[in-house]
Design a protein around this motif. Structure first.
Motif, PDB file in Angstrom:
ATOM      1  N   PRO A  19       0.660  -1.086  -0.007  1.00 11.80           N
ATOM      2  CA  PRO A  19       0.090   0.227   0.014  1.00 11.80           C
ATOM      3  C   PRO A  19       0.624   1.201  -0.454  1.00 11.80           C
ATOM      4  O   PRO A  19       0.783   2.120  -0.696  1.00 11.80           O
ATOM      5  CB  PRO A  19      -0.916  -0.407   1.166  1.00 11.80           C
ATOM      6  CG  PRO A  19      -1.080  -1.973   1.802  1.00 11.80           C
ATOM      7  CD  PRO A  19       0.434  -1.904   0.714  1.00 11.80           C
TER       8      PRO A  19
ATOM      9  N   ARG B  84      -8.091   0.832 -16.417  1.00 15.32           N
ATOM     10  CA  ARG B  84      -7.666   1.742 -15.734  1.00 15.32           C
ATOM     11  C   ARG B  84      -7.467   1.959 -14.641  1.00 15.32           C
ATOM     12  O   ARG B  84      -6.428   2.807 -13.866  1.00 15.32           O
ATOM     13  CB  ARG B  84      -8.965   2.817 -16.074  1.00 15.32           C
ATOM     14  CG  ARG B  84      -8.709   4.496 -15.617  1.00 15.32           C
ATOM     15  CD  ARG B  84     -10.244   4.246 -15.711  1.00 15.32           C
ATOM     16  NE  ARG B  84     -10.577   5.577 -14.772  1.00 15.32           N
ATOM     17  CZ  ARG B  84     -11.190   6.772 -15.388  1.00 15.32           C
ATOM     18  NH1 ARG B  84     -10.963   7.336 -16.655  1.00 15.32           N
ATOM     19  NH2 ARG B  84     -11.017   7.943 -14.500  1.00 15.32           N
ATOM     20  N   HIS B  85      -7.324   1.126 -13.724  1.00 19.90           N
ATOM     21  CA  HIS B  85      -7.155   0.123 -11.855  1.00 19.90           C
ATOM     22  C   HIS B  85      -6.402  -0.687 -11.947  1.00 19.90           C
ATOM     23  O   HIS B  85      -6.974  -1.487 -12.611  1.00 19.90           O
ATOM     24  CB  HIS B  85      -8.196   1.203 -11.508  1.00 19.90           C
ATOM     25  CG  HIS B  85      -9.145   2.335 -11.126  1.00 19.90           C
ATOM     26  ND1 HIS B  85      -8.744   3.261 -10.551  1.00 19.90           N
ATOM     27  CD2 HIS B  85     -10.179   2.124 -11.390  1.00 19.90           C
ATOM     28  CE1 HIS B  85      -8.550   4.540 -10.937  1.00 19.90           C
ATOM     29  NE2 HIS B  85     -10.389   3.788 -11.657  1.00 19.90           N
ATOM     30  N   LEU B  86      -5.024  -1.056 -11.328  1.00 21.99           N
ATOM     31  CA  LEU B  86      -5.116  -1.936 -11.304  1.00 21.99           C
ATOM     32  C   LEU B  86      -5.049  -2.469  -9.473  1.00 21.99           C
ATOM     33  O   LEU B  86      -4.292  -1.560  -9.020  1.00 21.99           O
ATOM     34  CB  LEU B  86      -3.290  -2.376 -11.171  1.00 21.99           C
ATOM     35  CG  LEU B  86      -2.539  -3.840 -11.154  1.00 21.99           C
ATOM     36  CD1 LEU B  86      -3.052  -4.334 -11.557  1.00 21.99           C
ATOM     37  CD2 LEU B  86      -1.272  -3.743 -11.875  1.00 21.99           C
ATOM     38  N   ILE B  87      -5.531  -3.755  -9.120  1.00 21.78           N
ATOM     39  CA  ILE B  87      -5.773  -3.397  -7.571  1.00 21.78           C
ATOM     40  C   ILE B  87      -5.256  -4.502  -7.307  1.00 21.78           C
ATOM     41  O   ILE B  87      -5.706  -5.779  -7.606  1.00 21.78           O
ATOM     42  CB  ILE B  87      -7.770  -3.192  -6.976  1.00 21.78           C
ATOM     43  CG1 ILE B  87      -7.511  -1.275  -8.113  1.00 21.78           C
ATOM     44  CG2 ILE B  87      -7.581  -3.274  -5.456  1.00 21.78           C
ATOM     45  CD1 ILE B  87      -9.071  -2.126  -7.314  1.00 21.78           C
TER      46      ILE B  87
ATOM     47  N   GLY C  88      -9.199  -4.091  -1.749  1.00 24.80           N
ATOM     48  CA  GLY C  88      -8.003  -3.987  -2.296  1.00 24.80           C
ATOM     49  C   GLY C  88      -7.252  -2.574  -2.329  1.00 24.80           C
ATOM     50  O   GLY C  88      -7.797  -1.507  -1.793  1.00 24.80           O
ATOM     51  N   PHE C  89      -5.948  -3.000  -2.338  1.00 22.15           N
ATOM     52  CA  PHE C  89      -5.141  -1.840  -2.929  1.00 22.15           C
ATOM     53  C   PHE C  89      -4.681  -1.509  -4.038  1.00 22.15           C
ATOM     54  O   PHE C  89      -4.484  -2.347  -4.875  1.00 22.15           O
ATOM     55  CB  PHE C  89      -3.999  -1.162  -1.936  1.00 22.15           C
ATOM     56  CG  PHE C  89      -3.592  -2.327  -1.787  1.00 22.15           C
ATOM     57  CD1 PHE C  89      -1.697  -2.092  -2.564  1.00 22.15           C
ATOM     58  CD2 PHE C  89      -2.894  -2.996  -0.726  1.00 22.15           C
ATOM     59  CE1 PHE C  89      -0.465  -2.680  -2.363  1.00 22.15           C
ATOM     60  CE2 PHE C  89      -2.095  -4.400  -0.722  1.00 22.15           C
ATOM     61  CZ  PHE C  89      -1.229  -4.490  -1.612  1.00 22.15           C
ATOM     62  N   PRO C  90      -4.644  -0.235  -4.161  1.00 25.22           N
ATOM     63  CA  PRO C  90      -4.180   0.189  -6.200  1.00 25.22           C
ATOM     64  C   PRO C  90      -2.614  -0.073  -6.265  1.00 25.22           C
ATOM     65  O   PRO C  90      -1.995   0.460  -4.921  1.00 25.22           O
ATOM     66  CB  PRO C  90      -4.755   1.564  -6.457  1.00 25.22           C
ATOM     67  CG  PRO C  90      -4.419   2.209  -4.481  1.00 25.22           C
ATOM     68  CD  PRO C  90      -4.565   1.341  -3.882  1.00 25.22           C
ATOM     69  N   LEU C  91      -2.249  -0.576  -7.027  1.00 25.12           N
ATOM     70  CA  LEU C  91      -1.255  -0.425  -7.558  1.00 25.12           C
ATOM     71  C   LEU C  91      -0.361   0.180  -8.561  1.00 25.12           C
ATOM     72  O   LEU C  91      -1.450   1.151  -9.787  1.00 25.12           O
ATOM     73  CB  LEU C  91      -1.095  -1.787  -7.849  1.00 25.12           C
ATOM     74  CG  LEU C  91      -0.762  -3.161  -6.955  1.00 25.12           C
ATOM     75  CD1 LEU C  91      -0.092  -4.206  -8.043  1.00 25.12           C
ATOM     76  CD2 LEU C  91      -0.288  -2.888  -5.607  1.00 25.12           C
ATOM     77  N   ASN C  92       0.468   1.454  -8.404  1.00 26.50           N
ATOM     78  CA  ASN C  92       0.370   1.851  -9.329  1.00 26.50           C
ATOM     79  C   ASN C  92       0.543   1.753 -11.424  1.00 26.50           C
ATOM     80  O   ASN C  92       0.733   2.224 -11.972  1.00 26.50           O
ATOM     81  CB  ASN C  92       2.144   3.306  -9.044  1.00 26.50           C
ATOM     82  CG  ASN C  92       1.546   3.940  -7.717  1.00 26.50           C
ATOM     83  OD1 ASN C  92       0.738   4.127  -7.352  1.00 26.50           O
ATOM     84  ND2 ASN C  92       2.654   4.118  -7.126  1.00 26.50           N
ATOM     85  N   HIS C  93       1.435   0.306 -11.149  1.00 22.50           N
ATOM     86  CA  HIS C  93       1.929  -0.438 -12.111  1.00 22.50           C
ATOM     87  C   HIS C  93       1.665  -1.726 -12.005  1.00 22.50           C
ATOM     88  O   HIS C  93       2.325  -2.384 -11.074  1.00 22.50           O
ATOM     89  CB  HIS C  93       3.469   0.651 -12.603  1.00 22.50           C
ATOM     90  CG  HIS C  93       4.562   0.107 -11.683  1.00 22.50           C
ATOM     91  ND1 HIS C  93       5.283  -1.450 -11.868  1.00 22.50           N
ATOM     92  CD2 HIS C  93       5.307   0.761 -10.306  1.00 22.50           C
ATOM     93  CE1 HIS C  93       6.157  -1.028 -10.844  1.00 22.50           C
ATOM     94  NE2 HIS C  93       5.838  -0.036 -10.060  1.00 22.50           N
ATOM     95  N   ASP C  94       2.408  -2.244 -13.197  1.00 18.97           N
ATOM     96  CA  ASP C  94       3.055  -4.155 -12.828  1.00 18.97           C
ATOM     97  C   ASP C  94       3.333  -4.302 -13.264  1.00 18.97           C
ATOM     98  O   ASP C  94       3.690  -5.679 -13.502  1.00 18.97           O
ATOM     99  CB  ASP C  94       1.784  -4.213 -14.445  1.00 18.97           C
ATOM    100  CG  ASP C  94       2.125  -4.172 -15.613  1.00 18.97           C
ATOM    101  OD1 ASP C  94       3.034  -3.265 -15.472  1.00 18.97           O
ATOM    102  OD2 ASP C  94       1.200  -3.892 -16.676  1.00 18.97           O
ATOM    103  N   ASP C  95       4.758  -3.249 -12.614  1.00 21.79           N
ATOM    104  CA  ASP C  95       5.775  -3.942 -12.855  1.00 21.79           C
ATOM    105  C   ASP C  95       6.554  -4.861 -11.645  1.00 21.79           C
ATOM    106  O   ASP C  95       7.562  -4.109 -10.897  1.00 21.79           O
ATOM    107  CB  ASP C  95       6.792  -2.824 -13.364  1.00 21.79           C
ATOM    108  CG  ASP C  95       8.733  -3.542 -13.733  1.00 21.79           C
ATOM    109  OD1 ASP C  95       8.525  -4.532 -14.273  1.00 21.79           O
ATOM    110  OD2 ASP C  95       9.328  -2.488 -13.916  1.00 21.79           O
TER     111      ASP C  95
END
Ligand code: SF4
Ligand code: SF4
Lengths: 517, 346
Positions: free
Chosen positions: A95, A330-333, A340-347
């Protein structure tokens, strides 16, 4: 086994649209082994693990790459065979959005297994500490989302009545426990047996919400097949958040876990069904925790589904295994739609706590309507499973009256989000409460720090005073002593000002969003 | 690497909104409005129009002065609802400036000066009504008897109503003697003071099957709307049930003890503003207690106080005063009805 066991109700909560069918239409499958595996050393509360491999070293699948430090800790194992290429800081799903130390492995595709753990098929001849040691060395943690080390949880004293396996899975969109049960009910039941033995008790209740008929069938069939009368399967209504540990216990037993205690205090121990399956693998097959079932869902992925993924796989690769993103992503949670909490990117890598990757479109997660004044309708209090008064809590939070916030038992808030969902004024209540918790925590730290400083200051002052008194007596230099004392008073004032300034700076709304835990 | 927009948990959104709630309350008042117009003529609609116009204008003006956003507040319909409830409480024929004064007071003093929506300790409609009751006692007691029941020789049509609205005079040849009448509650009070028994009073044409004639039906439709609101979960059952019980219990006790001097409970329930109060006014969330238990206490207090004021007080219908008095007790009620938190000793 019975479906007509007496059940109780918890206060508040609500039925929610499950959105589970989205991800349960195709069978569970394992993803391939990615080129790189990234294993964060800290995946849960407690002390981070300590790397025991160095770059250049070759590792095997399931070989420990980091060892647990401290009691509440857990080792980390290589997800596949290959070469360690880096031990250093990488972005991780947390988070806070911060980076953390990771062991990075370049895989060799051979997936050669590590053979350091024997299968303990004779587990019934082993004692509890031995089984707990196995669970610990295999890195098993709670797979329901919190990832608390399982061996610690299993170490309860006497007086336990019942083991509760949680398959409620009440959060919208998440279906990994459902799919796990459909495909691996046998592992779950075996895990239950192992844990019953390790806990030296004779009753296990597997609780499942009634909206998962396939999983329920698989589970009851398996329990009937092995004919273990210690294990009972209970279905319960799908009411969010029935899967919360405290709510689940209330539904099944009618008892409440004391606010300052844990379930074991009243004789219950909760484990997630995924954890039970992992325990079974660790004990019966000597397999450490190197993969988990994860739900990938939402309108943002082409083929929502459940996958059995090697821990450490980059999230982007997991999404690729689901056909990639759609235009509307649009959002990755990480986690479900409620908590759930948001992730800024998928790396970043998939970790032990990743039960769900929710790739949401603007439809799935609509923008928050503007906040209106609270009209005191009391709906939030009716919905709160902890029987709190969210309306009064938000009022005091806004007034920064944190003493009152604590008096209203903020710490019993489980951040389930129910109050948010019923508020006609669209007040981001849960966010207020997370902010209040962080703020109270920060203030305590500040206070501890300034107490410490004050103690030191006072010790010094006493010492100086004594010296001064000595000197006074000897030199009768009264004036100098007074001058010194007032100077110290100024330093102290400056220090307090400094602390207050920092507290004020922390009050910006952005920091409230970013500091979740 | 792909980046994403942040969103904070919970990621689902509430279905309810203030305009939707207020809208449902307004809709629930429709059957009662029709019944009211049927029995008492078009005056109610005119009063609603005046009150709404003034309330909305006042709300907009104060918000502008306070430098607040005007449109979101106007769209939430709370000012409209206050105005409509005030109109319901007024006599069908009311001069426009009386209505306007009440609406303006309700919005400016009872609501906005306390900080606007959500901050007003008093129910705005009732505060406005009480101010009128005190400032314009004559106008506030000029009631019409229910029409079509032969209670008055003539009835006020739209023309008469409009004339009175603008001039406070009835067009010739109408006069208050020919069309007017006291409310049944007023009448009972006066007659009881003249040492008549309840049975004698009840045998007059003013009385219907279970309450006051005409009024009983308006009240029925109000209750119908209220039950619809409970069904729609816009309001909870606690307050209406508690208000009604708070009124019925003492009314029954006194009626049983001395039936000659105290009207029966059904008369109390189906006369005056009780249903409106129980379902629509006392349930205003902003000025009511918030917890279930608190709401039972709050509602019961309103019921009992209404009975006390009706029976021994100086005003024929005490509901408005009862609501305002209990509004004052809300902070204390809230403080003493905090629910037991999960996991904290029973
Ligand atoms: S639900 Fe929202 S508007 Fe209603 S009392 Fe709670 S915070 Fe206030
Ligand atoms: S988020 Fe906290 S206050 Fe809100 S309903 Fe859940 S437990 Fe209650």
């Amino acid at each position: 086994m019975s479906g007509d066991k007496r059940l109780w109700q918890f206060h508040g909560g609500m039925p929610l649209p499950g959105h589970k069918r989205v991800s349960t239409s195709i069978p569970l499958e394992a993803t391939g082994i990615p080129e790189m595996l990234i294993h964060p050393l800290s995946q849960h509360v407690g002390s981070p693990a300590e790397a025991i491999v160095a770059p250049g070293e070759r590792v095997l699948r399931g070989q420990p790459v980091a060892r647990a430090t401290g009691y509440v800790g857990s080792p980390v194992h290589a997800g596949s065979s290959g070469t360690v290429v880096e031990v250093g800081s990488r972005p991780v799903p947390h988070p806070s959005g911060l980076s953390a130390d990771c062991v990075v492995i370049r895989t060799d595709g051979e997936d050669a297994p590590f053979t350091g753990y024997d299968a303990l098929t004779n587990y019934e001849t082993l004692n509890a500490p031995a089984l707990r040691a196995r669970v610990r060395e295999c890195g098993i943690v709670g797979l329901g989302g919190a990832a608390f080390p399982t061996s610690v949880k299993l170490n309860v004293g006497v007086g336990l009545k019942s083991l509760i396996l949680n398959a409620a899975e009440c959060e919208p969109y998440i279906s990994c426990d459902d799919m796990l049960l459909r495909h691996r009910a046998a592992d779950v039941v075996a895990g239950a047996q192992v844990m019953l033995h390790a806990l030296e008790i004779r009753h296990c209740c597997i609780a499942i919400e009634e909206d998962k008929p396939e999983a329920l069938e698989a589970l009851t069939a398996r329990v009937a097949e092995i004919g273990d009368t210690r294990i009972e399967v209970v279905t319960m209504p799908a009411i969010y958040p029935a899967g919360g540990e405290r709510q689940l216990i209330q539904v099944l037993t009618g008892h409440e876990v004391p606010a300052d205690g844990i379930p074991a205090d009243i004789g219950y121990l909760c484990q997630n069904v995924g954890t039970a399956a992992a325990v079974a693998s660790a004990v019966l097959r000597g397999e450490p925790l190197i993969s988990r079932v994860v739900t990938v869902t939402g309108s943002g992925v082409r083929q929502p589904r459940n996958l059995d993924v090697r821990l450490g796989t980059p999230i982007a690769k997991v999404i690729d295994a689901c056909g990639g993103y759609t235009e509307s992503a649009r959002h990755l949670i990480m986690g479900g739609a409620m908590m759930g909490f948001p992730l800024n990117h998928d790396d970043m890598p998939l970790i032990k706590a990743t039960n769900c990757l929710f790739v949401a479109s603007a439809e799935d997660v609509r923008p928050r309507p503007p906040e209106q004044p609270c009209i005191r309708c009391g709906e939030c209090a009716r919905a709160c499973p902890a029987s709190l008064l969210p309306q009064q809590l938000q009022w005091s939070t806004r007034a920064e009256d944190f003493d009152e916030v604590e008096a209203l038992n903020l710490y019993d808030c489980i951040e389930c989000g129910c109050c948010d969902l019923v508020c006609p004024s669209h007040i981001p209540l849960t966010q207020y409460f997370r902010y209040a918790k962080t703020e109270i925590w920060n203030r305590r730290q500040e206070r501890a720090r300034s107490d410490h400083a004050r103690n030191r200051f006072e010790a010094r002052k006493t010492r100086i005073d004594l010296e001064e008194a000595e000197r006074k007596r000897r030199l009768e230099a009264k004036t100098r002593a007074l001058g010194k004392a007032s100077q110290d008073e100024d330093t102290r004032k400056a220090m307090i000002d400094e602390v207050m300034k920092r507290v004020r700076e922390r009050k910006t709304p952005d920091s409230a969003e970013d500091t979740r835990e | 690497m792909r980046t994403f927009e942040r969103t904070m948990a919970p990621h689902l959104r509430p279905a309810a909104s203030i305009p939707r709630l207020m809208g449902e309350v307004l809709i629930a008042l429709l059957p009662a409005t029709v019944a009211y117009v049927w029995y008492f003529g078009p005056g109610l609609l005119l009063n609603m129009a005046v009150a709404t116009a003034v309330a909305v204008a006042a709300e907009a003006a104060v918000l502008a002065v306070r430098n607040r956003e005007v449109m979101p507040r106007l769209q939430d319909l709370t000012a409209v609802l206050s105005a409509v409830l005030l109109a319901f409480a007024l006599p069908p024929l009311t001069p426009w400036w009386v209505t306007a004064t009440g609406a303006a007071f309700a919005i400016v003093f009872a609501k906005q000066l306390y900080g606007g929506l959500g901050y007003n300790p008093f129910n705005p409609a009732m505060a406005g009504y009480v101010v009128l009751l005190i400032s314009f006692p004559a106008e506030m007691t000029h009631w019409l008897p229910p029409s079509g029941l032969g209670l008055a020789p003539e009835r006020a049509d739209l023309f008469a109503s409009l004339t009175y609205l603008f001039t406070s005079h009835l067009p010739n040849p109408l006069g208050w003697d020919s069309i007017g009448g006291a409310t049944p509650l007023d009448e009972v009070k006066t007659q009881l003071a003249l040492a008549r028994t309840v049975d004698e009073i009840r045998s007059t044409a003013l009385y219907g099957d279970f309450g006051a004639r005409g009024w009983e039906w308006v009240n029925n439709y109000v209750a119908l709307g209220g039950i619809w609101l409970i069904y729609r979960r816009v309001i909870q059952w606690h307050i209406p049930v508690a208000v009604l019980l708070g009124l019925i219990v003492p009314a029954t006790v006194f009626y049983l003890v001395e039936p000659g001097n105290y009207p029966p409970p059904a008369f109390h329930v189906f006369s005056g503003a009780v249903m409106l109060g129980a379902f629509f006014i006392a349930t205003d969330p902003v000025s009511a207690a918030t917890t279930g238990r608190g709401r039972l206490i709050y509602g019961a207090g309103i019921g009992v106080l209404t009975y006390v004021i009706r029976t021994w007080g100086g005003y024929p219908d005490g509901l408005a005063f009862a609501v305002l008095l209990m509004n004052m007790a809300v902070p204390a009620i809230d403080r003493y009805t905090v629910p037991r938190v999960y996991g904290h000793g029973r």
